[in-house]
Scaffold this motif. Structure first.
Motif, PDB file in Angstrom:
ATOM      1  N   VAL A   1      58.194 -10.038 107.181  1.00  0.00           N
ATOM      2  CA  VAL A   1      57.198  -9.124 108.664  1.00  0.00           C
ATOM      3  C   VAL A   1      57.434 -10.920 110.147  1.00  0.00           C
ATOM      4  N   GLN A   2      57.011 -12.296 109.988  1.00  0.00           N
ATOM      5  CA  GLN A   2      57.344 -13.638 110.650  1.00  0.00           C
ATOM      6  C   GLN A   2      58.603 -13.582 111.016  1.00  0.00           C
ATOM      7  N   PHE A   3      59.756 -13.705 110.915  1.00  0.00           N
ATOM      8  CA  PHE A   3      60.655 -14.436 110.961  1.00  0.00           C
ATOM      9  C   PHE A   3      61.897 -13.493 110.792  1.00  0.00           C
ATOM     10  N   ASP A   4      61.768 -12.012 110.172  1.00  0.00           N
ATOM     11  CA  ASP A   4      62.175 -10.851 109.684  1.00  0.00           C
ATOM     12  C   ASP A   4      63.798 -12.225 108.890  1.00  0.00           C
ATOM     13  N   VAL A   5      63.058 -12.386 108.341  1.00  0.00           N
ATOM     14  CA  VAL A   5      64.626 -13.168 107.205  1.00  0.00           C
ATOM     15  C   VAL A   5      64.433 -11.692 106.397  1.00  0.00           C
ATOM     16  N   LEU A   6      65.682 -11.662 105.172  1.00  0.00           N
ATOM     17  CA  LEU A   6      66.192 -10.702 104.539  1.00  0.00           C
ATOM     18  C   LEU A   6      65.222 -11.064 102.957  1.00  0.00           C
ATOM     19  N   ASP A   7      64.395  -9.905 102.571  1.00  0.00           N
ATOM     20  CA  ASP A   7      64.118 -10.340 101.265  1.00  0.00           C
ATOM     21  C   ASP A   7      64.318  -9.660 100.701  1.00  0.00           C
ATOM     22  N   THR A   8      64.051 -10.051  99.134  1.00  0.00           N
ATOM     23  CA  THR A   8      64.431  -8.729  97.780  1.00  0.00           C
ATOM     24  C   THR A   8      62.414  -9.148  96.952  1.00  0.00           C
ATOM     25  N   MET A   9      63.021  -8.288  96.435  1.00  0.00           N
ATOM     26  CA  MET A   9      61.529  -8.185  95.250  1.00  0.00           C
ATOM     27  C   MET A   9      62.377  -7.746  93.993  1.00  0.00           C
ATOM     28  N   VAL A  10      61.870  -8.502  92.576  1.00  0.00           N
ATOM     29  CA  VAL A  10      62.371  -7.647  92.059  1.00  0.00           C
ATOM     30  C   VAL A  10      61.102  -7.835  90.807  1.00  0.00           C
ATOM     31  N   TRP A  11      61.109  -6.483  90.213  1.00  0.00           N
ATOM     32  CA  TRP A  11      59.994  -5.879  90.042  1.00  0.00           C
ATOM     33  C   TRP A  11      60.748  -6.032  88.786  1.00  0.00           C
ATOM     34  N   PRO A  12      59.404  -5.703  87.563  1.00  0.00           N
ATOM     35  CA  PRO A  12      60.051  -5.584  86.281  1.00  0.00           C
ATOM     36  C   PRO A  12      59.829  -4.408  85.571  1.00  0.00           C
ATOM     37  N   THR A  13      58.789  -3.177  86.909  1.00  0.00           N
ATOM     38  CA  THR A  13      58.575  -1.979  86.594  1.00  0.00           C
ATOM     39  C   THR A  13      59.197  -1.123  87.504  1.00  0.00           C
ATOM     40  N   MET A  14      59.074  -0.084  87.990  1.00  0.00           N
ATOM     41  CA  MET A  14      58.860   0.973  89.473  1.00  0.00           C
ATOM     42  C   MET A  14      57.840   0.221  90.119  1.00  0.00           C
ATOM     43  N   PRO A  15      58.106   0.180  91.382  1.00  0.00           N
ATOM     44  CA  PRO A  15      57.619  -0.245  92.321  1.00  0.00           C
ATOM     45  C   PRO A  15      55.658   0.266  91.915  1.00  0.00           C
ATOM     46  N   LEU A  16      54.283  -0.437  91.836  1.00  0.00           N
ATOM     47  CA  LEU A  16      53.384   0.491  92.064  1.00  0.00           C
ATOM     48  C   LEU A  16      53.278   0.983  93.391  1.00  0.00           C
ATOM     49  N   LEU A  17      52.711   2.188  94.052  1.00  0.00           N
ATOM     50  CA  LEU A  17      52.284   2.128  94.856  1.00  0.00           C
ATOM     51  C   LEU A  17      53.473   2.496  96.049  1.00  0.00           C
ATOM     52  N   MET A  18      54.692   2.694  95.538  1.00  0.00           N
ATOM     53  CA  MET A  18      55.827   3.235  96.410  1.00  0.00           C
ATOM     54  C   MET A  18      56.744   3.950  95.797  1.00  0.00           C
ATOM     55  N   LEU A  19      57.135   4.375  96.441  1.00  0.00           N
ATOM     56  CA  LEU A  19      58.864   5.479  95.749  1.00  0.00           C
ATOM     57  C   LEU A  19      58.091   6.362  94.943  1.00  0.00           C
TER      58      LEU A  19
ATOM     59  N   GLU B   1      60.479 -22.104 108.770  1.00  0.00           N
ATOM     60  CA  GLU B   1      60.728 -21.770 110.729  1.00  0.00           C
ATOM     61  C   GLU B   1      61.686 -23.400 110.802  1.00  0.00           C
ATOM     62  N   ASP B   2      62.524 -24.222 110.230  1.00  0.00           N
ATOM     63  CA  ASP B   2      63.390 -25.095 110.851  1.00  0.00           C
ATOM     64  C   ASP B   2      64.533 -24.717 110.259  1.00  0.00           C
ATOM     65  N   PRO B   3      65.110 -24.730 111.327  1.00  0.00           N
ATOM     66  CA  PRO B   3      66.556 -23.647 111.826  1.00  0.00           C
ATOM     67  C   PRO B   3      67.548 -24.542 110.902  1.00  0.00           C
ATOM     68  N   SER B   4      67.922 -25.599 110.245  1.00  0.00           N
ATOM     69  CA  SER B   4      68.294 -25.682 109.492  1.00  0.00           C
ATOM     70  C   SER B   4      68.273 -25.454 108.220  1.00  0.00           C
ATOM     71  N   THR B   5      66.770 -25.263 107.517  1.00  0.00           N
ATOM     72  CA  THR B   5      66.845 -24.556 106.408  1.00  0.00           C
ATOM     73  C   THR B   5      66.263 -23.419 106.505  1.00  0.00           C
ATOM     74  N   ARG B   6      66.794 -22.763 107.061  1.00  0.00           N
ATOM     75  CA  ARG B   6      66.289 -21.665 107.161  1.00  0.00           C
ATOM     76  C   ARG B   6      67.586 -20.427 106.518  1.00  0.00           C
ATOM     77  N   PRO B   7      66.723 -19.948 104.979  1.00  0.00           N
ATOM     78  CA  PRO B   7      67.507 -19.145 104.852  1.00  0.00           C
ATOM     79  C   PRO B   7      67.507 -17.409 105.428  1.00  0.00           C
ATOM     80  N   ALA B   8      69.074 -17.017 104.878  1.00  0.00           N
ATOM     81  CA  ALA B   8      69.918 -15.748 104.803  1.00  0.00           C
ATOM     82  C   ALA B   8      68.674 -15.099 104.466  1.00  0.00           C
ATOM     83  N   MET B   9      68.011 -14.809 103.208  1.00  0.00           N
ATOM     84  CA  MET B   9      67.643 -13.865 102.594  1.00  0.00           C
ATOM     85  C   MET B   9      66.867 -14.592 101.712  1.00  0.00           C
TER      86      MET B   9
END
Length: 162
Positions: free
Chosen positions: A46-64, A23-31
């Motif tokens: 979802v809330q702030f449209d910040v790019l996110d990256t998720m690291v999975w140890p296996t193929m994502p469940l219920l995805m792909l 929420e703070d513009p001075s600390t808002r991350p790009a990702m």
């Protein structure tokens, strides 16, 4: 499920801290990079449209999803759905696991919904078949079931310690 409850019990604190930073513009991350146990990262997406990256140890469940479970001849475990010769009983038994676990799953979903309500979240996280964020899979290619990888999913493993 005890370990899942333990990891998810930190969600409220993770959410509050990430929200304050975002929420703070001075600390808002790009990702934001998070692992599969930090669902609060998805909320920032979802809330702030910040790019996110998720690291999975296996193929994502219920995805792909894949419509088949291929096996490498001679390397399948007998009794698994990747085995060349699978009886109808094994197919039925595999589906019964979900029915036997239904009460535990429903209890977990109710608990998660209560956690989100306590934090003031009224929406549900989207659960797309193909991710709308970057997914890094730390896995050994060839040991996982082959899947149709979207452009946002990349195999980066195995990442091993020296």
């Amino acid at each position: 499920m005890d370990s899942k409850y333990m990891f998810d019990s930190f969600w409220v604190e993770n959410y509050r801290r990430l929200k304050a930073i975002t929420e703070d513009p001075s600390t808002r991350p790009a990702m934001i990079i998070g692992n599969i146990f930090v669902d609060a990262v998805k909320d920032m997406h979802v809330q702030f449209d910040v790019l996110d990256t998720m690291v999975w140890p296996t193929m994502p469940l219920l995805m792909l999803p894949c419509s088949y479970f291929p096996g490498q001849p001679g390397f399948e475990l007998e009794g698994t759905l990747a085995f060349e010769i699978v009886s109808m009983w094994l197919h039925v038994k595999n589906e019964l696991v979900i029915l036997k676990s239904l009460l535990v799953i429903l209890k977990f979903f109710t608990w998660t919904k209560d956690q989100r309500r306590i934090a003031g979240i009224k929406y549900r996280l989207p659960s797309p078949n193909k991710p709308d964020y970057l997914v890094l899979v730390n896995s050994i290619f060839g040991l996982e079931i082959p899947r149709d990888l979207s452009p946002l999913c990349a195999l980066v493993g195995p990442l091993l310690a020296n």
